[in-house]
Enzyme design. Sequence first.
Site, PDB file in Angstrom:
ATOM      1  N   LEU A   1      -4.583   9.435  73.867  1.00 40.91           N
ATOM      2  CA  LEU A   1      -5.134  10.671  73.314  1.00 40.91           C
ATOM      3  C   LEU A   1      -5.000  11.864  74.256  1.00 40.91           C
ATOM      4  CD1 LEU A   1      -6.392   9.003  70.998  1.00 40.91           C
ATOM      5  CD2 LEU A   1      -8.504  10.275  71.348  1.00 40.91           C
TER       6      LEU A   1
ATOM      7  N   ALA B   1     -11.590   5.003  72.879  1.00 41.93           N
ATOM      8  CA  ALA B   1     -10.606   5.847  72.197  1.00 41.93           C
ATOM      9  C   ALA B   1      -9.287   5.102  72.064  1.00 41.93           C
ATOM     10  CB  ALA B   1     -10.403   7.141  72.977  1.00 41.93           C
ATOM     11  N   ASP B   2      -8.604   5.325  70.972  1.00 46.26           N
ATOM     12  CA  ASP B   2      -7.299   4.706  70.775  1.00 46.26           C
ATOM     13  C   ASP B   2      -6.318   5.213  71.837  1.00 46.26           C
ATOM     14  OD1 ASP B   2      -5.348   3.104  69.635  1.00 46.26           O
ATOM     15  OD2 ASP B   2      -5.830   3.723  67.593  1.00 46.26           O
ATOM     16  N   TRP B   3      -5.222   4.517  71.981  1.00 40.75           N
ATOM     17  CA  TRP B   3      -4.328   4.691  73.131  1.00 40.75           C
ATOM     18  C   TRP B   3      -3.571   6.024  73.097  1.00 40.75           C
ATOM     19  CZ3 TRP B   3      -7.420   1.176  73.646  1.00 40.75           C
ATOM     20  CH2 TRP B   3      -7.313   0.091  74.509  1.00 40.75           C
TER      21      TRP B   3
ATOM     22  N   TYR C   1      -6.664   7.596  65.290  1.00 42.18           N
ATOM     23  CA  TYR C   1      -6.022   8.849  65.685  1.00 42.18           C
ATOM     24  C   TYR C   1      -6.219   9.965  64.660  1.00 42.18           C
ATOM     25  CZ  TYR C   1      -3.217   5.954  68.900  1.00 42.18           C
ATOM     26  OH  TYR C   1      -2.793   5.099  69.880  1.00 42.18           O
TER      27      TYR C   1
END
Length: 604
Positions: free
Chosen positions: A316, A312-314, A276
């Site tokens: 966004l 992508a990380d959770w 993030y």
Amino acid sequence: MTVQSSVSGTPHPYQDQQRDTGERVADLLGRMTLEEKAGQLFHAMVTMGQGGALADDPARAPGGTTARQMVTDRHMTHFNLLGAGSPGEMARWHNRLQETAADTRLGIPVTVSTDPRHAFTDNPGAAMAAGPFSQWPEALGLAATGDPDLVRAHADAVRQEYLAVGLRVALHPQIDLATEPRWSRISGTFGEDADLTSRLVTAYIAGLQGPGGTLGPDSVAAVVKHFPGGGPQKDGEDPHFPYGREQVYPGGRFDYHLRPFTAAIAAGATQMMPYYGMPVGTEHEEVGFGFNRGIVTGLLRERLGFTGIVVADWGLITDSDIMGEPHPARAWGVEHLAPAERLLKALHAGVDQFGGEHCTDLLVDLVRGGRLDESRVDASVARLLAEKFRLGLFDDRRHVDPDAAEEIVGRADLRAAGASAQRRSITLLKNGPAADGPLLPLTGRPRLHLQGVAAEAVGDLADVVADPRDADLAVLRLSTPHEPRPGLFESFFHGGRLDFPEERLKEILALLDTVRTIVVIRLERPAVIPEISDRAAALLADYGADDRAVLDVLFGRAEPGGRLPFQLPRSMAEVAAGRPDVPQESPDPLYPFGHGLAYRSTAP
């Protein structure tokens, strides 16, 4: 269930496992609608229903949409499973979800992922406690052993147990370097040293790949995280939260943090997750790494040669509700953009898939509105489909056997291996005042006063007494201090100061002054404990070990084999003065990186 192409029953080329993966991908991609393609780019959280049923109540579903709705209405086929049941229930749930997917027009199978679930941490944003799975030390404990063979054996156990219940993507390993000791995510790392982490991630990926040596039907795909290294957080705060969004490199060690990722790519990693955080004070754009084209395309793909999937990380893109609390999208540096604009920027950066999101309509609208070329979507879909083919999900690996799951998950040999690793990872930092000689291992049947240790774990090793004044020795188990934070979700992230508050420290030292005390501290992060170290009769560190594992080490039934995977600082002033991107920076640590004693010798 096999989808047939026509009344004649002839399979489509993508259903023919004798064909090349590239040919199968091209055939399937050519048959997909834009909506079906869009569904592949989203990787949402789901929960199980009771007894392994699909959870069909939208009011109880993460994001208000059930897995069945996401499969049938949004054409999604990638899901992150939260929670657990019995192994048989998990297997049956997986099969039911696969049957739902098989009944869709193209029958694209589901890929189910999970955060780590083989250790002790229970944090809904990072990891789950082992439950029915074999229980090992945290990644820090694996690092403390320094043994790539053990790490590979651990990852192979993970592979076997995940395969049994249908989990095919591991949202781990986490190979950030723990160079900022206050950071709350350190327990999931291999410590602060790039060389050690590089050796261990290579072994970890090999274990998840399995005996074949490459990703295949008997493998679990690793999502290596968090590119380009999430450790150098300003003041140690975590970018799950707005106040922790800045990632800084005052020591100029950006490339040092890349080294484990280079090793992971060389080892065959097929998926990578940016963190993030947003880089501050570097040559790169000051936006979150998932939105950062210079990082994802320029650095990861072009410079390092990564050709796999970027996840992508959770969370966004859209705001969310986590554990009943509102949380803004982690769109650091692009908070001003609307969700569709954030999605577009991340796609242009090079992201293939969006964790924790199911906003497929935004992607369809971008293409239909002429703002995004469908060929860009096709490039990501092709990577995602190829991974499904390599994992055998279109063929023999679509379903799993619930009875076999009950036999494999938590199997006796896997539990024994995890228990042995717990004992081996324990690190002996101090063993009695030098004048008195070593205190450990204990002999005879001493009278023990216990704090933080269950009396039933002692068994026949000792007699337990309630009053420390009646004891020969005390055993005190502690955890690394942290500062309580507001909010339920936030409270799971143990950050802030590393020293005990004054009143708690007084209580601890009072016990140490009353009776000779063996202190065992669970190191989630590098604790600041100089006074405790000075006055403890013996001091050990664990990184996830049950009480019996600790007692077996204290009584010599197992040998402590761990060495510190990071320095233990001597003071908070030393921590505050350190540069977040620089490893092993303290000139005079309480205990140095690599410190660890053995019973056979008191030399480190």
